[in-house]
Write a protein that holds these residues in place. Structure first.
Motif, PDB file in Angstrom:
ATOM      1  N   VAL A 185     -11.031  10.643  -0.815  1.00 36.93           N
ATOM      2  CA  VAL A 185     -12.015  11.607  -0.317  1.00 36.93           C
ATOM      3  C   VAL A 185     -13.424  11.155  -0.657  1.00 36.93           C
ATOM      4  CG1 VAL A 185     -12.784  14.013  -0.448  1.00 36.93           C
ATOM      5  CG2 VAL A 185     -10.334  13.478  -0.512  1.00 36.93           C
ATOM      6  N   ASN A 186     -14.307  11.304   0.334  1.00 33.72           N
ATOM      7  CA  ASN A 186     -15.739  11.054   0.159  1.00 33.72           C
ATOM      8  C   ASN A 186     -15.989   9.672  -0.456  1.00 33.72           C
ATOM      9  OD1 ASN A 186     -18.441  11.695   0.424  1.00 33.72           O
ATOM     10  ND2 ASN A 186     -18.541  12.862  -1.474  1.00 33.72           N
ATOM     11  N   THR A 187     -15.628   8.649   0.281  1.00 33.65           N
ATOM     12  CA  THR A 187     -15.714   7.286  -0.248  1.00 33.65           C
ATOM     13  C   THR A 187     -16.387   6.359   0.745  1.00 33.65           C
ATOM     14  OG1 THR A 187     -14.425   5.472  -1.184  1.00 33.65           O
ATOM     15  CG2 THR A 187     -13.471   6.607   0.692  1.00 33.65           C
ATOM     16  N   ARG A 188     -16.926   5.274   0.219  1.00 34.06           N
ATOM     17  CA  ARG A 188     -17.482   4.211   1.050  1.00 34.06           C
ATOM     18  C   ARG A 188     -16.944   2.844   0.611  1.00 34.06           C
ATOM     19  NH1 ARG A 188     -23.840   6.082   1.816  1.00 34.06           N
ATOM     20  NH2 ARG A 188     -23.373   8.230   2.411  1.00 34.06           N
ATOM     21  N   LYS A 189     -15.982   2.867  -0.339  1.00 33.68           N
ATOM     22  CA  LYS A 189     -15.384   1.628  -0.809  1.00 33.68           C
ATOM     23  C   LYS A 189     -13.927   1.879  -1.119  1.00 33.68           C
ATOM     24  CE  LYS A 189     -15.959  -2.072  -4.230  1.00 33.68           C
ATOM     25  NZ  LYS A 189     -16.765  -2.574  -5.366  1.00 33.68           N
ATOM     26  N   ILE A 190     -13.034   1.088  -0.506  1.00 34.15           N
ATOM     27  CA  ILE A 190     -11.602   1.248  -0.740  1.00 34.15           C
ATOM     28  C   ILE A 190     -10.959  -0.126  -0.923  1.00 34.15           C
ATOM     29  CG2 ILE A 190     -11.378   3.435   0.506  1.00 34.15           C
ATOM     30  CD1 ILE A 190     -10.313   1.852   2.899  1.00 34.15           C
ATOM     31  N   THR A 191      -9.797  -0.138  -1.575  1.00 30.13           N
ATOM     32  CA  THR A 191      -8.978  -1.337  -1.724  1.00 30.13           C
ATOM     33  C   THR A 191      -7.609  -1.043  -1.135  1.00 30.13           C
ATOM     34  OG1 THR A 191     -10.165  -2.043  -3.713  1.00 30.13           O
ATOM     35  CG2 THR A 191      -7.984  -2.963  -3.347  1.00 30.13           C
ATOM     36  N   VAL A 192      -7.145  -1.908  -0.232  1.00 27.66           N
ATOM     37  CA  VAL A 192      -5.880  -1.668   0.458  1.00 27.66           C
ATOM     38  C   VAL A 192      -5.007  -2.909   0.377  1.00 27.66           C
ATOM     39  CG1 VAL A 192      -7.006  -0.070   2.051  1.00 27.66           C
ATOM     40  CG2 VAL A 192      -6.717  -2.461   2.716  1.00 27.66           C
ATOM     41  N   MET A 193      -3.716  -2.688   0.549  1.00 27.83           N
ATOM     42  CA  MET A 193      -2.774  -3.791   0.606  1.00 27.83           C
ATOM     43  C   MET A 193      -2.809  -4.405   2.012  1.00 27.83           C
ATOM     44  SD  MET A 193      -0.713  -5.525  -1.160  1.00 27.83           S
ATOM     45  CE  MET A 193      -0.802  -4.373  -2.543  1.00 27.83           C
TER      46      MET A 193
ATOM     47  N   LYS B 268      -6.015  -6.691  -0.456  1.00 25.98           N
ATOM     48  CA  LYS B 268      -5.194  -7.446  -1.408  1.00 25.98           C
ATOM     49  C   LYS B 268      -4.030  -8.098  -0.670  1.00 25.98           C
ATOM     50  CE  LYS B 268      -4.043  -5.484  -5.237  1.00 25.98           C
ATOM     51  NZ  LYS B 268      -3.504  -4.487  -6.190  1.00 25.98           N
ATOM     52  N   GLN B 269      -3.697  -9.326  -1.079  1.00 27.46           N
ATOM     53  CA  GLN B 269      -2.590 -10.046  -0.465  1.00 27.46           C
ATOM     54  C   GLN B 269      -1.268  -9.331  -0.739  1.00 27.46           C
ATOM     55  OE1 GLN B 269      -2.185 -14.063  -1.825  1.00 27.46           O
ATOM     56  NE2 GLN B 269      -0.549 -14.569  -0.394  1.00 27.46           N
TER      57      GLN B 269
ATOM     58  N   ILE C 110      13.255  -3.945 -10.051  1.00 28.84           N
ATOM     59  CA  ILE C 110      12.607  -4.368  -8.808  1.00 28.84           C
ATOM     60  C   ILE C 110      11.219  -3.735  -8.742  1.00 28.84           C
ATOM     61  CG2 ILE C 110      14.760  -4.700  -7.526  1.00 28.84           C
ATOM     62  CD1 ILE C 110      14.304  -1.911  -6.317  1.00 28.84           C
ATOM     63  N   TRP C 111      10.308  -4.431  -8.123  1.00 30.72           N
ATOM     64  CA  TRP C 111       8.974  -3.868  -7.925  1.00 30.72           C
ATOM     65  C   TRP C 111       8.239  -4.628  -6.824  1.00 30.72           C
ATOM     66  CZ3 TRP C 111      10.263  -7.097 -11.856  1.00 30.72           C
ATOM     67  CH2 TRP C 111       9.430  -8.196 -12.121  1.00 30.72           C
ATOM     68  N   ASP C 112       7.160  -4.003  -6.323  1.00 34.73           N
ATOM     69  CA  ASP C 112       6.380  -4.601  -5.237  1.00 34.73           C
ATOM     70  C   ASP C 112       4.950  -4.075  -5.307  1.00 34.73           C
ATOM     71  OD1 ASP C 112       6.175  -6.229  -2.840  1.00 34.73           O
ATOM     72  OD2 ASP C 112       5.920  -4.355  -1.762  1.00 34.73           O
ATOM     73  N   ASP C 113       4.013  -4.795  -4.665  1.00 38.93           N
ATOM     74  CA  ASP C 113       2.621  -4.361  -4.662  1.00 38.93           C
ATOM     75  C   ASP C 113       2.425  -3.065  -3.881  1.00 38.93           C
ATOM     76  OD1 ASP C 113       1.800  -6.542  -6.138  1.00 38.93           O
ATOM     77  OD2 ASP C 113       1.589  -7.801  -4.371  1.00 38.93           O
ATOM     78  N   SER C 114       3.273  -2.844  -2.874  1.00 39.89           N
ATOM     79  CA  SER C 114       3.181  -1.597  -2.115  1.00 39.89           C
ATOM     80  C   SER C 114       4.329  -0.669  -2.514  1.00 39.89           C
ATOM     81  CB  SER C 114       3.175  -1.872  -0.611  1.00 39.89           C
ATOM     82  OG  SER C 114       4.319  -2.602  -0.231  1.00 39.89           O
TER      83      SER C 114
END
Length: 302
Positions: free
Chosen positions: A141-149, A225-226, A255-259
């Motif tokens: 919410v109310n953002t101008r910078k995000i990090t996504v997979m 992000k890769q 088990i695990w993953d970035d997403s």
């Protein structure tokens, strides 16, 4: 500005009006008023100047009428003895104004207040790759910078102050342009979606229905992000095991993953035959290590 208790004259009858420079009925032609009809940005100051054909009358005053009522203030002489002026420190509402002196007044002029288009709030909904339900989505919410997979979909919700003719989120180098489309439910809300492929900086460009653009482009940053392959770590057994046909061999892993991990399993190979086993677990959260377990019957491997 100060409010004086001088009785305000009645506004001239504006039911009859001519175009151009012609004076309206009931106005005094001996005074010229500037800037006349005016469009002004909300919150800006307004200077009104009145120039008289002869000697200025005593106690001329500026009268402003808007939704808040009537305001009036004295007009003061400047360098030119025939010109007087008044300063309104801030204009916040559309309305009308005129210059009054004695029993006379100038024609009445309009004040149209406007605002340049501006962003009030930007919300981002991030849907990771292969997300299967709403819980996998993240709303920032109310953002101008995000990090996504990498592979995630980003859906923007932009709330603005004016209806738009055009809204675009453009990358700095012009490789990507996300068009904003008006919401069916709210003319001040706009939506746009895209799949960012790499980290970029963007600028938000807004043009309202009057053709005005936002004063300064609003900057956004999207870091991508890769998306690495999911990881599987066997925690037991940690070495070769021998079991009889009546024994069971427990299998434990993480088990695990970035997403997120939707489904996992392993393959049991005996001789030339292979058998896939699905592990039972819930949908994992990003970077969450989920313990899983299974077992191998000795009868299966002889």
């Amino acid at each position: 500005s100060m409010l004086f208790s001088i009785p305000a004259p009645k506004f001239a009858d504006r039911s009859v009006e001519k175009t151009g420079e012609a004076e309206r009925i009931g106005s005094d032609p001996t005074v010229s008023v500037g800037p006349g009809d005016v469009e002004i940005e909300r919150g800006k100051r307004l200077v009104v100047e009145a120039t008289f054909a002869g000697s200025p009358p005593r106690s001329p005053r500026l009268i402003i009428k808007d939704s808040n009522g009537l305001r009036q203030m004295p007009m003061k002489p400047g360098l030119d003895d025939q010109a007087l002026s008044a300063l309104v420190a801030s204009i916040d509402e559309s309305g009308e104004y005129e210059v009054a002196f004695g029993d006379s007044q100038s024609q009445t002029y309009t004040i149209d207040v406007f605002e340049f288009p501006r962003l009030k709030q930007a919300d981002a909904t991030i849907t990771p790759p292969q997300a299967s339900d709403a819980q996998a989505r993240t709303v920032v919410v109310n953002t101008r910078k995000i990090t996504v997979m990498e592979g995630s979909e980003v859906s923007w919700k932009m709330e603005v102050n004016n209806p738009l003719e055009l809204g675009e989120l453009c990358s700095d180098k012009g490789e990507e342009v996300i068009e904003l489309v008006a919401s069916k439910d709210d003319p001040l809300v706009y939506h746009g979606s895209h799949l960012p492929t790499r980290s970029r900086k963007y600028q938000l460009h807004l043009t309202d229905t009057a053709g005005r653009s936002n004063k300064k482009p609003i900057r956004f940053t999207i870091n991508v992000k890769q998306n690495r392959p999911p990881r599987f770590k066997l925690t037991f057994p940690g070495k070769d095991q021998k079991i009889t046909s009546i024994q069971e061999l427990p299998i434990r892993a993480k088990i695990w993953d970035d997403s997120s991990v939707l489904k996992s399993g392993y393959t049991l190979i005996i001789g030339e035959e292979s058998n896939e086993r699905i592990l039972d677990h819930e949908l994992s959260k990003p970077a969450q290590k989920v313990p899983v377990a299974s077992k191998i019957n000795g009868e299966e491997i002889g």
